[in-house]
Design an enzyme around this catalytic site. Sequence first.
Site, PDB file in Angstrom:
ATOM      1  N   ARG A   1      76.005  67.796  61.072  1.00 52.98           N
ATOM      2  CA  ARG A   1      77.183  68.521  60.586  1.00 52.98           C
ATOM      3  C   ARG A   1      76.724  69.929  60.192  1.00 52.98           C
ATOM      4  NH1 ARG A   1      79.703  69.483  55.606  1.00 52.98           N
ATOM      5  NH2 ARG A   1      81.996  69.481  55.698  1.00 52.98           N
TER       6      ARG A   1
ATOM      7  N   LYS B   1      72.237  74.275  52.967  1.00 52.89           N
ATOM      8  CA  LYS B   1      72.141  73.736  51.610  1.00 52.89           C
ATOM      9  C   LYS B   1      70.988  74.367  50.833  1.00 52.89           C
ATOM     10  CE  LYS B   1      74.782  69.575  52.427  1.00 52.89           C
ATOM     11  NZ  LYS B   1      74.831  68.101  52.507  1.00 52.89           N
TER      12      LYS B   1
END
Length: 268
Positions: free
Chosen positions: A244, A208
């Site tokens: 994840r 991210k």
Amino acid sequence: MTLVMGILNVTPDSFSDGGRWDSTDAAIEHGFVLHAQGADLVDVGGESTRPGARRVCPVDEQSRILPVIRALVDGGVTVSVDTLNAATAGAAAAAGATVINDVSGGLADPAMASVAADTGADYVAMHWRGHAQDMDAMAGYVDVVRDVHEELSARVAVLTAAGVAPERIILDPGLGFAKRAEHNWALLAHLDAFDDFGLRVMVGASRKRFLRDVLEPQATVLERDLPTAVTSVLAGQAKAWAVRVHDVLGTKAALAVLRSVESARMDP
């Protein structure tokens, strides 16, 4: 032990892998690769939720992911479905998915809570404030840890009222969703703030934007895998149920180091 959820984006517009697994055959093959690398479950999604991404209709979403889910389940892979849509969640559960991973925590589709209850699947409720096109403008908090905790508490109340068993609920603080970099770091630093729910917690930091803070400006998306592995160790230290990630091998290695250190601490 913290589980590893491998990410399988069956989309043409993923921020991290650029549609590499957009075809059914390629997606199935990659799902089995993730499984062989040690992913405890493979998270199959047919709609990108990256900032600015456009919505996908449930019919198209299901045409992308259901053949993949069926093939992976038939091959012995534990599968979760990454979706905002109740109809897709129900169809994926019927195809064999055992986890519904909903980045909206049920806010995007009011029918999701009842579908989660009816299927009996585990349900990941992520902290969410709005769709991809709008979420960056919603990153306003007085105290991000407290605010996220309160908003997730409201979601848990709705889910349990709809009949979702508490032991089926998994919370995700939603790193990168309606959050600036400093909000993500604060949540990572205080994952233990969610312990009082008595529920499992999942952390999704993989590749991210906020991870650019620790890299050179010219670093590629793939170079975010190393700081992702560090966040996975932090999540493991906080006893997260799962992380994840895109890079299963690197994450498994990082968590193995953590397990070795923790085991050594327990030795007399």
